[in-house]
Scaffold this motif. Structure first.
Motif, mmCIF file in Angstrom:
data_model
loop_
_atom_site.group_PDB
_atom_site.id
_atom_site.type_symbol
_atom_site.label_atom_id
_atom_site.label_comp_id
_atom_site.label_asym_id
_atom_site.label_seq_id
_atom_site.Cartn_x
_atom_site.Cartn_y
_atom_site.Cartn_z
ATOM 1 N N ALA A 96 -27.281 0.002 62.403
ATOM 2 C CA ALA A 96 -25.245 0.597 62.648
ATOM 3 C C ALA A 96 -25.395 2.372 63.829
ATOM 4 O O ALA A 96 -26.024 2.903 63.129
ATOM 5 N N TRP A 122 -23.677 4.741 62.093
ATOM 6 C CA TRP A 122 -24.013 5.263 61.538
ATOM 7 C C TRP A 122 -25.014 5.477 61.079
ATOM 8 O O TRP A 122 -25.132 6.615 60.392
ATOM 9 N N ASP A 141 -22.805 -2.895 62.457
ATOM 10 C CA ASP A 141 -21.632 -2.331 62.139
ATOM 11 C C ASP A 141 -20.830 -3.325 61.579
ATOM 12 O O ASP A 141 -20.655 -4.192 61.941
ATOM 13 N N ASP A 180 -17.106 -0.203 67.060
ATOM 14 C CA ASP A 180 -18.357 1.083 66.971
ATOM 15 C C ASP A 180 -19.517 0.529 67.953
ATOM 16 O O ASP A 180 -19.912 1.111 68.250
#
Length: 286
Positions: A176, A178, A209, A214
């Motif tokens: 992901a 993040w 995500d 993103d």
């Protein structure tokens, strides 16, 4: 009354988790509330609700201590969770407790214990939304030597199936944007593909995500050549649920027959595993 008491417990738990170590007012009040309800309503779901949030607050506080022994904290957390299940076996928060027991047991290398807790989650909370994660985790723990089932939508459009990949080895990497580790992992994966791509190694990246944008924005900068999949519901997607992927990044290595060679490989040590599976000796590496 119950909803109000639950709100109080939530507020005190949040306050305790965000308090500096010397400030113990919130935790003291939360423990007092727990004692009152346990005395008045022993074994109730309300008592379990407060007890679980008091446990969570204490666990979070201990993790914030820079001098704390992390392994000791995890062992204590396992004991507390197991005690909670013993005291409140059918409480709604029991599903969360069992999932965490499985996760922490895995993290500390106790896979037999992890499987036991995941199985109890599936058996005792069959209809709970967390049960599908328990089922997936059980599938993952038994995955080595078995066929990997992976299919879904590609970020570039169209559909994908792992059965369609023609390679000696396929790296399946769950990630992901993040997650801070992803940047370094992608850099290492690009180097591995450059070295072993012409020897039959391919890469499938499964993005978790919540936002497709993103993922695409991140990949535009990363520029890694791979088959890119996306689960629209992130960690709640089928991609994550099928094998109980709850911590990112995660990696599987799959052979030419679609069977899983490793279910817990790490990018940092992946090259040695690739060389072993490809039959390349260290002295033969260019």
């Amino acid at each position: 009354r119950d909803p109000w008491i639950r709100q109080v417990a939530d507020s005190l738990s949040t306050a305790a988790q965000n308090s500096v170590p010397e400030k113990k007012d919130a935790m003291t009040r939360l423990k007092s509330l727990e004692d009152q309800i346990v005395k008045a309503m022993p074994g109730s779901d309300l008592a379990a609700y407060i007890a679980f949030r008091r446990m969570q607050a204490g666990y979070a506080q201990r993790l914030l201590n820079p001098k704390a022994d992390f392994n000791k904290i995890q062992e204590e957390w396992l004991k507390q969770l197991a005690g909670f299940i013993k005291d409140y076996p059918k409480a709604p928060d029991g599903a969360d407790a069992l999932l965490q027991l499985g996760m922490v047991s895995e993290f500390t290398g106790k896979e037999k214990d992890a499987a036991k807790w995941y199985r109890q989650l599936v058996d005792d909370f069959e209809s709970h939304e967390l049960a599908k994660r328990g089922r997936g985790a059980l599938n993952r723990l038994e995955l080595e030597g078995k066929q990997l089932k992976l299919s879904g939508s590609k970020l570039s459009g169209g559909t994908f199936s792992i059965d369609d990949v023609d390679s000696k080895l396929t790296i399946v990497y769950y990630w992901a944007s993040w997650n801070q580790q992803t940047v370094g992992d992608f850099a290492k994966l690009k180097l591995l593909l450059k070295t072993y791509g012409d020897k039959g190694v391919k890469l499938v990246c499964v993005n978790l995500d919540n936002s497709e944008k993103d993922a695409k924005d991140f990949l535009e900068k990363a520029g890694i050549d791979a088959i890119h999949l996306h689960g629209k519901e992130g960690l709640d997607s089928a991609f994550a649920a099928d094998y109980g992927i709850m911590v990112l990044p995660h990696l599987f290595l799959v052979d030419a027959d679609g069977k899983v060679v490793s279910r817990r490989a790490q990018v940092a040590t992946l090259e040695m595993l690739l060389m072993k599976e490809l039959g390349i000796k260290p002295e033969e590496k260019k």
